[in-house]
Design an enzyme around this catalytic site. Structure first.
Site, mmCIF file in Angstrom:
data_model
loop_
_atom_site.group_PDB
_atom_site.id
_atom_site.type_symbol
_atom_site.label_atom_id
_atom_site.label_comp_id
_atom_site.label_asym_id
_atom_site.label_seq_id
_atom_site.Cartn_x
_atom_site.Cartn_y
_atom_site.Cartn_z
ATOM 1 N N LYS A 17 0.849 -1.194 0.000
ATOM 2 C CA LYS A 17 0.000 0.000 0.000
ATOM 3 C C LYS A 17 0.875 1.231 0.000
ATOM 4 C CE LYS A 17 0.600 2.007 3.284
ATOM 5 N NZ LYS A 17 1.829 2.641 3.872
ATOM 6 N N TYR A 57 -4.448 4.162 6.274
ATOM 7 C CA TYR A 57 -4.844 3.180 7.294
ATOM 8 C C TYR A 57 -6.207 3.541 7.877
ATOM 9 C CZ TYR A 57 -0.223 1.012 7.320
ATOM 10 O OH TYR A 57 0.923 0.339 6.962
#
Ligand code: NDP
Length: 378
Positions: free
Chosen positions: A140, A223
């Site tokens: 990510k 996140y």
């Protein structure tokens, strides 16, 4: 005769009270003896980019993985790669450079490529990896922008190879417990969610480079975004945001230092989040419900996560919240084994390319909202 001798010996032993201990006859086994299952086949992985995450977390995690083993390395630094290969039992002829990356196609031991490069390189190495006939796990944020994500998803479709984004918290038991609690409405309807993900980043660092697609949103804010979408089970429809890029700190010449943003969800849940590269470490969220709240602090760390709850209207202070003990796992081993299992059983991963694309679209909307100082619909 030896038989006669042994019978005499037995009579003598009996007289002396030294009777032989009867042995289990070979045709009788102890009951319910657990017999081992055959060891599962391990999927072979190539790790691309031997930086901090790869060396400190991913390579050691292979030792705890059940279905995944490292069989090749790709690095710009041959000496480092040789040392890593030796430490992990990888053969020296399975070390590649970025120039020889495509030769992974000729290595039948490699089934999965794990891209752990700067964000700006994710799309290129993922697409080339898929086209070389391998499945790809990409770190990510999925890429530098949503258009690159779309190209990565198209390459996965075109080649029939799997693409998963490395959202490790989807394989983490406490986060999954919270998702389950909220789905069952254990504390009533969710009203708001607050989340902070901050750390002090020192130069030099890929995170501070615009060319390498750094910045706090893709590195830290993601996140909060991804976890909110996952535990709430819905997609945001509108965002607002503000950001700050100090002029007197050379670290933030190319990227913003901090963002504060809100996400509006269709059910009415409002999430407010912040992320910063210039603050002391904070990695937490709290979900406020009609009849209690649940929080994780830390929530986004690799280990030592804590889940605490407050049920009803009791007057507990934060220090008195009930902590739930849930066994920790190695998040990287769990994530890699999930993808290996998908490869072995030909299943779709739980965090496919579409999940990464959704986050990148939200990040683009947050950047636009901060630039335009207006709410942006998604
Ligand atoms: P590092 O800077 O420590 O490592 C990146 C590695 O990429 C380098 O060591 C180098 O490996 C390789 N690389 C190739 N080209 C370049 C370049 N131009 N500049 C710098 N490095 C280059 O980064 P991290 O390990 O912290 O992060 C890598 C990726 O992992 C990022 O996408 C980040 O977002 C993600 N990440 C995810 C985490 C998670 O929890 N899921 C946590 C931390 C990071 P070599 O020397 O072998 O060529």
């Amino acid at each position: 005769m030896p038989e006669k001798k042994s019978m005499e010996r037995a009579r003598e032993d009996k007289r002396e009270g030294k009777e032989a201990i009867p042995l289990a006859p070979p045709d009788k086994q102890p009951p319910k003896l657990p017999l081992p299952e055959p060891a599962p086949r391990k999927v072979g992985w190539a790790v691309v980019g031997l930086g901090q995450l790869a060396l400190e977390e991913v390579m050691p995690a292979f030792r705890e993985a059940r279905l995944s083993q490292p069989v090749a390395l790709v690095s710009g630094h041959a000496d480092k790669a040789r040392k890593v290969a030796e430490a992990h039992g990888i053969s020296a002829d399975a070390i590649y450079s970025y120039d020889t990356y495509e030769r992974l196609a000729e290595n039948p031991k490699v089934e999965v490529i794990y891209v752990i490069l700067p964000n700006s390189m994710h799309a290129d190495f993922t697409i080339r990896g898929l086209r070389s006939g391998k499945h790809v796990l990409c770190e990510k944020p999925m890429a530098a922008n949503a258009s690159e994500c779309e190209q990565m998803i198209a390459a996965s479709k075109e080649t029939g190879k799997k693409l998963m984004i490395a959202y490790r918290l989807h394989y983490e038991p406490m986060t999954l417990t919270i998702a389950e609690l909220l789905r069952k409405k254990t504390f009533g309807d969710v009203k708001t969610l607050s989340s902070s993900h901050c750390q002090n980043v020192q130069a030099p660092n890929i995170r501070l480079s615009a060319k390498l697609a750094g910045g706090p949103l893709g590195d830290l804010g993601i996140y909060s975004i991804n976890t909110a979408r996952m535990i709430l089970g819905e997609e945001p429809v509108e965002v607002t945001a503000i950001s700050h890029q100090p002029k007197d700190d050379p670290r933030f010449r190319e990227v913003a230092e901090s963002y504060a943003f809100t996400l509006r969800f269709p059910s009415g849940v409002l999430a407010h989040c912040d992320c910063s590269f210039g603050s002391t470490e904070s990695r937490r969220y709290r979900v406020h419900c009609a009849d209690g709240f649940v929080e994780m602090d830390p929530a986004f760390s690799y280990r030592g996560l804590r889940l605490r709850v407050k049920q009803g209207e009791s007057k507990q202070s934060d220090a008195q919240l009930a902590e739930w003990q849930i066994k920790e796992v190695n998040q990287f081993a769990a994530e890699m084994d999930h993808f290996s299992q998908c490869v072995l059983e030909n299943k779709e991963p739980r965090t496919p390319g579409a999940d990464g694309l959704a986050d990148m679209r939200i990040i683009a909307a947050i950047e636009e909202a901060a630039r335009s100082e207006r709410a942006v619909k998604i």
